[in-house]
Design a protein around this motif. Sequence first.
Motif, PDB file in Angstrom:
ATOM      1  N   UNK A 116       0.835  -1.199   0.000  1.00 38.24           N
ATOM      2  CA  UNK A 116       0.000   0.000   0.000  1.00 38.24           C
ATOM      3  C   UNK A 116       0.872   1.253   0.000  1.00 38.24           C
ATOM      4  N   UNK A 117       2.006   1.191   0.675  1.00 36.10           N
ATOM      5  CA  UNK A 117       2.910   2.338   0.713  1.00 36.10           C
ATOM      6  C   UNK A 117       3.411   2.704  -0.676  1.00 36.10           C
ATOM      7  N   UNK A 118       3.475   1.727  -1.569  1.00 40.06           N
ATOM      8  CA  UNK A 118       3.910   2.021  -2.944  1.00 40.06           C
ATOM      9  C   UNK A 118       2.899   2.881  -3.698  1.00 40.06           C
ATOM     10  N   UNK A 119       1.670   2.908  -3.203  1.00 40.00           N
ATOM     11  CA  UNK A 119       0.635   3.731  -3.836  1.00 40.00           C
ATOM     12  C   UNK A 119       0.509   5.096  -3.180  1.00 40.00           C
ATOM     13  N   UNK A 120       1.472   5.442  -2.349  1.00 38.68           N
ATOM     14  CA  UNK A 120       1.363   6.671  -1.558  1.00 38.68           C
ATOM     15  C   UNK A 120       1.241   7.915  -2.427  1.00 38.68           C
ATOM     16  N   UNK A 183     -13.501   1.562  -2.709  1.00 34.60           N
ATOM     17  CA  UNK A 183     -12.505   0.502  -2.852  1.00 34.60           C
ATOM     18  C   UNK A 183     -11.290   0.736  -1.972  1.00 34.60           C
ATOM     19  N   UNK A 184     -10.888   1.997  -1.789  1.00 32.14           N
ATOM     20  CA  UNK A 184      -9.674   2.270  -1.008  1.00 32.14           C
ATOM     21  C   UNK A 184      -9.886   2.106   0.495  1.00 32.14           C
ATOM     22  N   UNK A 185     -11.106   1.766   0.916  1.00 36.42           N
ATOM     23  CA  UNK A 185     -11.310   1.429   2.327  1.00 36.42           C
ATOM     24  C   UNK A 185     -10.501   0.186   2.692  1.00 36.42           C
ATOM     25  N   UNK A 189      -6.713  -4.273  -1.734  1.00 36.89           N
ATOM     26  CA  UNK A 189      -7.545  -4.946  -2.728  1.00 36.89           C
ATOM     27  C   UNK A 189      -7.620  -4.118  -3.997  1.00 36.89           C
ATOM     28  N   UNK A 190      -7.561  -4.797  -5.143  1.00 37.24           N
ATOM     29  CA  UNK A 190      -7.639  -4.107  -6.429  1.00 37.24           C
ATOM     30  C   UNK A 190      -8.620  -4.834  -7.328  1.00 37.24           C
ATOM     31  N   UNK A 260      -8.164 -15.475  -9.997  1.00 40.80           N
ATOM     32  CA  UNK A 260      -6.838 -15.023  -9.569  1.00 40.80           C
ATOM     33  C   UNK A 260      -6.384 -15.707  -8.296  1.00 40.80           C
ATOM     34  N   UNK A 261      -7.334 -16.003  -7.404  1.00 43.50           N
ATOM     35  CA  UNK A 261      -7.058 -16.742  -6.168  1.00 43.50           C
ATOM     36  C   UNK A 261      -5.920 -16.112  -5.360  1.00 43.50           C
ATOM     37  N   UNK A 262      -6.006 -14.778  -5.195  1.00 44.62           N
ATOM     38  CA  UNK A 262      -4.992 -14.060  -4.420  1.00 44.62           C
ATOM     39  C   UNK A 262      -5.535 -13.758  -3.031  1.00 44.62           C
ATOM     40  N   UNK A 263      -4.665 -13.706  -2.015  1.00 38.43           N
ATOM     41  CA  UNK A 263      -5.131 -13.525  -0.628  1.00 38.43           C
ATOM     42  C   UNK A 263      -5.965 -12.275  -0.413  1.00 38.43           C
ATOM     43  N   UNK A 264      -5.533 -11.130  -0.997  1.00 38.26           N
ATOM     44  CA  UNK A 264      -6.272  -9.888  -0.766  1.00 38.26           C
ATOM     45  C   UNK A 264      -7.680  -9.949  -1.355  1.00 38.26           C
TER      46      UNK A 264
END
Length: 377
Positions: A116-120, A183-185, A189-190, A260-264
């Motif tokens: 998430x920090x990469x989206x700062x 969505x950003x709550x 997740x994307x 996609x079966x990703x954790x997020x």
Amino acid sequence: MAGNALRLPRLQWLILAAALIGIALSILGALIDLPALLRAWLVALVTWMAFPLGCLAILLAWHLAGGRWGLVLGGALEAVLRTLPLLALLFLPLLADVQALYPWARPEFLSQHEMVARKAGFLDPDFFILRSLIYLAVWSALALVLTMPRRRFDQRRRRRGLATAGAVLYALTASFASIDWVLSLQPAFHSAAFGMLAMAGQAVGGYAFAVLVALGLVEAAGRAGLVREHRLLGLGSLFLALVLLSAYFAFIQYLVIWSGNLPDGAEWYLRRAEGVWLAVIWAIAIAGAGLPFAVLLSARARQSWPLLIALAAAVVLARVLESLWLMMPAFGPDAPAAWLVASAMAAIGGIWLGAVVWLVRPRAASILGAVEAASHG
């Protein structure tokens, strides 16, 4: 006859009572836990704002493509759309404390979540506030320009040039606003389909609410027989198309996340399939998609005045439930108490519905005239 349509004292008193009780409880909630009230206020605003935004989308579509259904619903669409500037004003206090609403606005959260920090650069409070102000300004401007008092709706020319530019602006702002505000709550997740899902939900919700306003007004005026039954076919057919569009995007998002079966992605859905939310999923699926789809497949049902009103009410309820389902689980342990959410929903919903009634009153004769002209055109 228009005067009879405006004598709705019971409805007006219920709206006023809901608004006053909601405001009083919201003030109490602010004294007890202001951040929690702000989160509840966000949920309520996003929920109710979806309906005039949907009316904006439908009205733009009519200006672009035309259709007799627009002559029936045009006055109601404009009355609901006109409330957008009011809701925009009610949204402004939320921008004073973004940290209370979104985890990514807190430095300690970013320090613990590298992804998430990469989206700062994008998830920056100041940039978020600027984007939100742009969304609200664009929607308010479109609402005011499209609903300027002119001749009766069925006597106007379609404004294709304005609608073309407005459709582009709406698509961009509504898509990004759904990502920013909802969505950003859960910032980890994307979903590439979320913006389209939000716009489809707004469109079907706005259309259903406009059907309730227009047909309910005619019903209250005692003039339900003024629309020939075959003229309702257009309303029902478009209703069915919008229901299918909304269901399609909901399924596409789920399919993409599941494959996609990703954790997020899994966590996002698992939060919304626990406890009471599982029942809410079924209520949304039945009232918002399954029931309207099954009923509207019948041409006879699409011509039925009572069925169309009942299905519109069911879809409006489903849109409200879906907004709660999307947002409330995202707060996790910081979710506001149910009574706070109910208070905010009643306060903002009462103010908004009161504005709708106030705006419909001077347009009642125009709405009834347009419906009657469309039925005999």
